[in-house]
Design a protein around this motif. Structure first.
Motif, PDB file in Angstrom:
ATOM      1  N   ASN A 268     -25.622 -22.708  38.188  1.00  0.00           N
ATOM      2  CA  ASN A 268     -24.310 -23.302  38.484  1.00  0.00           C
ATOM      3  C   ASN A 268     -24.367 -24.800  38.223  1.00  0.00           C
ATOM      4  OD1 ASN A 268     -22.711 -20.989  40.133  1.00  0.00           O
ATOM      5  ND2 ASN A 268     -24.881 -20.942  40.688  1.00  0.00           N
ATOM      6  N   PRO A 269     -24.315 -25.217  36.965  1.00  0.00           N
ATOM      7  CA  PRO A 269     -24.491 -26.633  36.633  1.00  0.00           C
ATOM      8  C   PRO A 269     -23.381 -27.545  37.166  1.00  0.00           C
ATOM      9  CG  PRO A 269     -23.849 -25.349  34.701  1.00  0.00           C
ATOM     10  CD  PRO A 269     -24.177 -24.362  35.764  1.00  0.00           C
ATOM     11  N   ASP A 270     -22.275 -26.974  37.620  1.00  0.00           N
ATOM     12  CA  ASP A 270     -21.202 -27.802  38.163  1.00  0.00           C
ATOM     13  C   ASP A 270     -21.396 -28.127  39.639  1.00  0.00           C
ATOM     14  OD1 ASP A 270     -20.812 -25.035  38.596  1.00  0.00           O
ATOM     15  OD2 ASP A 270     -18.690 -25.354  39.054  1.00  0.00           O
ATOM     16  N   ILE A 271     -22.491 -27.629  40.223  1.00  0.00           N
ATOM     17  CA  ILE A 271     -22.795 -27.886  41.629  1.00  0.00           C
ATOM     18  C   ILE A 271     -24.272 -28.243  41.741  1.00  0.00           C
ATOM     19  CG2 ILE A 271     -22.763 -26.979  44.002  1.00  0.00           C
ATOM     20  CD1 ILE A 271     -20.763 -24.858  43.066  1.00  0.00           C
ATOM     21  N   VAL A 272     -24.575 -29.248  42.543  1.00  0.00           N
ATOM     22  CA  VAL A 272     -25.964 -29.615  42.799  1.00  0.00           C
ATOM     23  C   VAL A 272     -26.215 -29.526  44.298  1.00  0.00           C
ATOM     24  CG1 VAL A 272     -27.694 -31.438  42.707  1.00  0.00           C
ATOM     25  CG2 VAL A 272     -26.095 -31.144  40.799  1.00  0.00           C
ATOM     26  N   VAL A 273     -27.123 -28.622  44.689  1.00  0.00           N
ATOM     27  CA  VAL A 273     -27.506 -28.481  46.090  1.00  0.00           C
ATOM     28  C   VAL A 273     -28.831 -29.203  46.298  1.00  0.00           C
ATOM     29  CG1 VAL A 273     -28.165 -26.881  47.926  1.00  0.00           C
ATOM     30  CG2 VAL A 273     -26.306 -26.286  46.351  1.00  0.00           C
TER      31      VAL A 273
END
Length: 449
Positions: A75-80
């Motif tokens: 999910n490259p649009d989110i960074v956890v």
């Protein structure tokens, strides 16, 4: 596994469950949970940044980082990002409660399932995910541990584990002993081992007082098997340890061991780490402990994978032989999160075989059954884990009391040290513990107290 009420020191929690997984694959990025959004037509935007708060226990951090890395890749649009700064025990509990109450909570956090969750006021403070379709990936037995009558709030982030007794397979084979299915058989085995000259026929490690609780807490299956509603009665002040014969047995078993003189001579000073080393190197014959400890023994001596077995705390009848289970912790989010859609996507990933695969690929093994459908254990896990799995397969398990009742008195470990040391008898100990829980029950505002 995080044992909610034992409050192990952080150093202890780093020595957790071993094994490996064979996983069936499933894509977690192909569908969105209800309420999520995929962006605005594909325009390049900065990724949404989410923080996942965990404690400092090494294994927990490793699991969280492995799962976060797998999610980020898919999910490259989110960074956890994992923030491993929450203190252990009551200090961490109080800090999290304060942050939730003041609106300063992180996007997501790792916390216990079971009764401790209720102290966070989940119905008013946590994100309700009861309507999310990804919960169908989670085994039904887990859902009540993260739910109230009004909602469901978490997804499992680790494996389930059992409470029982590690034993030396070579010593059992040498003496021709069978795995006991009754308490009398267990006491007889222990006496036979002691008579054969083994000083560590049954190890206790009261130098770390939390370990004194294992026999009593892991005996809960035997209470549940006789009265599945006992936890509700206990919570309502309608049943107690001192006046329920099957519950009193949990204290009496500790007294039996003291009365028969079956413990190692240095039980009062021996530590948890020293006990594990004795089991791992073949000096110890039996040690009551939670399954998470097998990882340390295998690390110390790889042959422990084949030489250490496991069985549940026996009851008084072979027909009532089952395992008390500690359910895994979960990932939660505050109700007022600013990134609900992204949080739900992460939770969906956590509740999928892809998250198990990410953990495995990162070299973080598992030592018990997953409660996410599609995650299974291979044949080459340590023998102790193999011994535990049939209890699950046959349905002979019950959740530990802490997953069914919020009541646990603060003095239990000290009381059990006294019983195991021969200082206090079981009846007095049970009555003292019944008094010990009253203040906590009243502080919680429980009906009937």
């Amino acid at each position: 596994m995080t044992i909610a009420r034992l409050h192990r020191p952080a150093a202890v929690g780093a020595a957790v469950i071993a094994g490996a997984l064979i996983l069936t694959s499933c894509s977690s990025g192909t569908s969105e949970p209800e309420g999520s959004s995929s962006g605005d037509g594909g325009e390049m935007t900065d990724p949404v940044e989410l923080t996942l708060l965990t404690g400092t226990v090494e294994l927990n951090v490793q699991i969280a980082e492995a799962v976060a890395a797998g999610f980020n890749e898919a999910n490259p649009d989110i960074v956890v990002t994992v923030d491993a700064s929450m203190p252990s025990g009551s200090e961490g509990d109080n800090l999290l409660k304060t942050r939730l109450a003041t609106g300063d909570a992180p996007d997501m956090f790792w916390y216990n399932s079971g009764s401790l969750l209720q102290a966070l006021n989940p119905d008013s403070q946590l994100l309700n995910i009861a309507d999310q379709s990804f919960l169908s990936n989670v085994q039904e037995s887990f859902i009540p541990t993260v739910s109230t009558a009004n909602g469901t709030y978490g997804v499992p982030i680790d494996v389930a584990g059992g409470g029982g007794i590690f034993y030396s397979i070579p010593i059992y084979e040498e003496l021709g002993l069978e795995v006991p299915t009754t308490w009398d058989e267990f006491v007889a085995n222990t006496q036979a081992i002691k008579d054969a000259g083994y000083d560590n026929a049954l190890i206790q490690s009261f130098g770390d007082t939390w370990t004194s609780q294992i026999i009593m807490l892991a005996d809960y299956y035997n209470i549940y098997n006789e009265d599945p509603d006992w936890a509700d009665k206990y919570t309502a002040n309608e049943a107690h340890y001192a006046d329920t014969p099957i519950a009193l047995r949990s204290f009496e078993k500790m007294q039996d061991l003291a009365d028969e003189g079956l413990l190692n001579k240095d039980f009062a000073s021996l530590t948890f780490d020293q006990a594990l080393e004795r089991m791992a190197n073949g000096e110890g014959a039996q040690y009551p402990m939670l399954m998470f400890a097998i990882d340390t023994m295998v690390d110390l001596y790889p042959e422990s994978a084949d030489n250490i077995g496991y069985f549940a705390i026996p009851g008084d009848s072979a027909s009532a032989n089952g395992l008390t289970v500690w359910m895994p912790p979960a990932i939660y989010a505050p109700a007022d999160t600013e990134h609900q859609a992204e949080v739900l996507r992460f939770m969906e990933y956590v509740a999928s075989p892809d998250a198990c695969a990410a953990r495995l690929d990162a070299g973080v093994a598992a030592g018990g059954p997953f409660v996410v459908n599609g995650c299974t254990l291979p044949d080459d896990v340590p023998q102790a884990i193999k011994d535990m799995l049939p209890y699950f397969d046959n349905g002979n398990t019950a959740p530990a009391l802490e997953f069914l009742s919020p009541i646990k008195g603060p003095s239990l470990e000290q009381i059990l040290v006294e019983v195991g040391s021969g200082i206090r008898d079981a009846g007095d100990a049970a009555a003292l513990y019944d008094e010990d829980v009253k203040k906590q029950a009243q502080q919680l505002g429980l009906d009937g107290w």
